[in-house]
Design a protein around this motif. Sequence first.
Motif, mmCIF file in Angstrom:
data_model
loop_
_atom_site.group_PDB
_atom_site.id
_atom_site.type_symbol
_atom_site.label_atom_id
_atom_site.label_comp_id
_atom_site.label_asym_id
_atom_site.label_seq_id
_atom_site.Cartn_x
_atom_site.Cartn_y
_atom_site.Cartn_z
ATOM 1 N N MET A 31 -11.829 -17.062 -11.282
ATOM 2 C CA MET A 31 -10.446 -17.363 -10.890
ATOM 3 C C MET A 31 -9.499 -16.279 -11.397
ATOM 4 O O MET A 31 -8.592 -15.856 -10.677
ATOM 5 C CB MET A 31 -10.022 -18.729 -11.426
ATOM 6 N N ILE A 32 -9.699 -15.834 -12.623
ATOM 7 C CA ILE A 32 -8.835 -14.784 -13.175
ATOM 8 C C ILE A 32 -8.977 -13.507 -12.357
ATOM 9 O O ILE A 32 -7.972 -12.865 -12.016
ATOM 10 C CB ILE A 32 -9.162 -14.536 -14.664
ATOM 11 N N ILE A 33 -10.205 -13.133 -12.030
ATOM 12 C CA ILE A 33 -10.433 -11.934 -11.224
ATOM 13 C C ILE A 33 -9.722 -12.059 -9.885
ATOM 14 O O ILE A 33 -9.039 -11.138 -9.438
ATOM 15 C CB ILE A 33 -11.942 -11.690 -11.025
ATOM 16 N N SER A 34 -9.866 -13.207 -9.253
ATOM 17 C CA SER A 34 -9.238 -13.415 -7.950
ATOM 18 C C SER A 34 -7.715 -13.415 -8.052
ATOM 19 O O SER A 34 -7.024 -12.800 -7.237
ATOM 20 C CB SER A 34 -9.730 -14.730 -7.353
ATOM 21 N N MET A 35 -7.179 -14.068 -9.066
ATOM 22 C CA MET A 35 -5.728 -14.144 -9.229
ATOM 23 C C MET A 35 -5.118 -12.794 -9.590
ATOM 24 O O MET A 35 -3.940 -12.552 -9.334
ATOM 25 C CB MET A 35 -5.375 -15.154 -10.327
ATOM 26 N N THR A 36 -5.904 -11.900 -10.191
ATOM 27 C CA THR A 36 -5.373 -10.606 -10.610
ATOM 28 C C THR A 36 -4.880 -9.796 -9.415
ATOM 29 O O THR A 36 -3.893 -9.071 -9.526
ATOM 30 C CB THR A 36 -6.416 -9.812 -11.427
ATOM 31 N N GLY A 37 -5.515 -9.929 -8.256
ATOM 32 C CA GLY A 37 -5.037 -9.219 -7.071
ATOM 33 C C GLY A 37 -3.591 -9.569 -6.752
ATOM 34 O O GLY A 37 -2.767 -8.693 -6.476
ATOM 35 N N PHE A 38 -3.264 -10.854 -6.801
ATOM 36 C CA PHE A 38 -1.892 -11.273 -6.534
ATOM 37 C C PHE A 38 -0.983 -10.959 -7.722
ATOM 38 O O PHE A 38 0.173 -10.580 -7.548
ATOM 39 C CB PHE A 38 -1.840 -12.763 -6.203
ATOM 40 N N ALA A 39 -1.525 -11.069 -8.930
ATOM 41 C CA ALA A 39 -0.716 -10.782 -10.116
ATOM 42 C C ALA A 39 -0.210 -9.346 -10.099
ATOM 43 O O ALA A 39 0.888 -9.066 -10.579
ATOM 44 C CB ALA A 39 -1.536 -11.041 -11.385
ATOM 45 N N VAL A 40 -1.006 -8.446 -9.519
ATOM 46 C CA VAL A 40 -0.579 -7.050 -9.415
ATOM 47 C C VAL A 40 0.741 -6.958 -8.654
ATOM 48 O O VAL A 40 1.631 -6.200 -9.024
ATOM 49 C CB VAL A 40 -1.678 -6.198 -8.732
ATOM 50 N N THR A 41 0.887 -7.758 -7.605
ATOM 51 C CA THR A 41 2.123 -7.690 -6.826
ATOM 52 C C THR A 41 3.311 -8.238 -7.611
ATOM 53 O O THR A 41 4.448 -7.888 -7.313
ATOM 54 C CB THR A 41 2.003 -8.442 -5.480
ATOM 55 N N MET A 42 3.040 -9.068 -8.602
ATOM 56 C CA MET A 42 4.122 -9.589 -9.437
ATOM 57 C C MET A 42 4.482 -8.589 -10.542
ATOM 58 O O MET A 42 5.631 -8.455 -10.922
ATOM 59 C CB MET A 42 3.717 -10.918 -10.070
ATOM 60 N N GLU A 43 3.482 -7.908 -11.056
ATOM 61 C CA GLU A 43 3.690 -6.963 -12.156
ATOM 62 C C GLU A 43 4.217 -5.614 -11.671
ATOM 63 O O GLU A 43 4.796 -4.871 -12.438
ATOM 64 C CB GLU A 43 2.392 -6.757 -12.931
ATOM 65 N N TYR A 44 3.953 -5.294 -10.417
ATOM 66 C CA TYR A 44 4.401 -4.029 -9.844
ATOM 67 C C TYR A 44 5.365 -4.381 -8.711
ATOM 68 O O TYR A 44 5.004 -4.364 -7.548
ATOM 69 C CB TYR A 44 3.243 -3.214 -9.292
ATOM 70 N N PRO A 45 6.604 -4.723 -9.033
ATOM 71 C CA PRO A 45 7.529 -5.291 -8.040
ATOM 72 C C PRO A 45 7.807 -4.395 -6.836
ATOM 73 O O PRO A 45 8.170 -4.885 -5.776
ATOM 74 C CB PRO A 45 8.801 -5.558 -8.836
ATOM 75 N N LYS B 225 -2.493 -1.574 -15.967
ATOM 76 C CA LYS B 225 -1.661 -0.999 -14.912
ATOM 77 C C LYS B 225 -2.045 0.445 -14.586
ATOM 78 O O LYS B 225 -2.175 0.817 -13.423
ATOM 79 C CB LYS B 225 -0.186 -1.085 -15.302
ATOM 80 N N THR B 226 -2.244 1.263 -15.595
ATOM 81 C CA THR B 226 -2.559 2.677 -15.366
ATOM 82 C C THR B 226 -3.886 2.826 -14.627
ATOM 83 O O THR B 226 -3.995 3.596 -13.673
ATOM 84 C CB THR B 226 -2.590 3.443 -16.699
ATOM 85 N N LEU B 227 -4.898 2.078 -15.057
ATOM 86 C CA LEU B 227 -6.208 2.167 -14.413
ATOM 87 C C LEU B 227 -6.149 1.607 -12.994
ATOM 88 O O LEU B 227 -6.715 2.200 -12.064
ATOM 89 C CB LEU B 227 -7.270 1.429 -15.238
ATOM 90 N N ILE B 228 -5.468 0.496 -12.801
ATOM 91 C CA ILE B 228 -5.364 -0.097 -11.458
ATOM 92 C C ILE B 228 -4.667 0.876 -10.514
ATOM 93 O O ILE B 228 -5.113 1.092 -9.377
ATOM 94 C CB ILE B 228 -4.649 -1.462 -11.516
ATOM 95 N N ARG B 229 -3.594 1.490 -10.969
ATOM 96 C CA ARG B 229 -2.896 2.479 -10.120
ATOM 97 C C ARG B 229 -3.801 3.670 -9.801
ATOM 98 O O ARG B 229 -3.798 4.176 -8.688
ATOM 99 C CB ARG B 229 -1.619 2.962 -10.803
ATOM 100 N N ALA B 230 -4.562 4.137 -10.789
ATOM 101 C CA ALA B 230 -5.448 5.287 -10.572
ATOM 102 C C ALA B 230 -6.558 4.947 -9.578
ATOM 103 O O ALA B 230 -6.892 5.762 -8.715
ATOM 104 C CB ALA B 230 -6.040 5.750 -11.903
ATOM 105 N N VAL B 231 -7.130 3.752 -9.677
ATOM 106 C CA VAL B 231 -8.167 3.333 -8.725
ATOM 107 C C VAL B 231 -7.558 3.187 -7.335
ATOM 108 O O VAL B 231 -8.129 3.651 -6.341
ATOM 109 C CB VAL B 231 -8.845 2.023 -9.186
ATOM 110 N N ALA B 232 -6.389 2.573 -7.243
ATOM 111 C CA ALA B 232 -5.724 2.384 -5.948
ATOM 112 C C ALA B 232 -5.452 3.716 -5.259
ATOM 113 O O ALA B 232 -5.569 3.827 -4.030
ATOM 114 C CB ALA B 232 -4.423 1.604 -6.127
ATOM 115 N N ALA B 233 -5.114 4.721 -6.036
ATOM 116 C CA ALA B 233 -4.831 6.042 -5.455
ATOM 117 C C ALA B 233 -6.055 6.616 -4.758
ATOM 118 O O ALA B 233 -5.925 7.365 -3.779
ATOM 119 C CB ALA B 233 -4.345 7.001 -6.540
ATOM 120 N N LYS B 234 -7.251 6.265 -5.224
ATOM 121 C CA LYS B 234 -8.482 6.770 -4.614
ATOM 122 C C LYS B 234 -8.895 5.979 -3.368
ATOM 123 O O LYS B 234 -9.714 6.453 -2.596
ATOM 124 C CB LYS B 234 -9.629 6.747 -5.625
#
Length: 179
Positions: free
Chosen positions: A79-93, A145-154
């Motif tokens: 559940m935490i893994i799944s919710m993290t996808g949406f949490a990203v949109t809350m943390e990165y407005p 946040k830094t790692l998620i942004r770096a992965v997203a960039a790829k």
Amino acid sequence: MMGAYDRFIARCKAVVSHPRPPEPPMRLRLHEAGHAVAGHRFGYVQQGIMLREDDTGQTSQRYATGPDDDMSVRLQTEMIISMTGFAVTMEYPEYKTDALRIGGDVQMELVNAAIIHRIDPAMGSTEEIMDALWVRARLIARNNKTLIRAVAAKLDHYGFWTGEDVQRIIDEREKELGR
């Protein structure tokens, strides 16, 4: 005068010839990267990420289960893994999305929270379980946040990344970030 068939063919040609964006929107890329990084943090094996041209995606991961696994803990982790996808949109407005776009990530969590409550009523009500795990998902999104942004960039094109691709991207980004 154009008949129904001719209008249909003209519409099909327009859809086919309509240029798609050169790369998926960052909102989608961050969302899927959030799932991948959260799963990685919990020791899940990456199986792949799919970014579709309709701006939806899917991240697939596998946890090596054993006969002694605690089902409640496993459901909470998933559940935490799944919710993290949406949490990203809350943390990165700057990449906020509407709630309707993440319905698939939330529906199953409600069912899982109800199952966790049945397995271990001391965890609290379904709502309390959802609230507690939501806080943890937001912390993972914030602390990575830094790692998620770096992965997203790829994740720079529509299509599929294998589990090996995703793991390599995460490993390379972690190495660059000194983690």
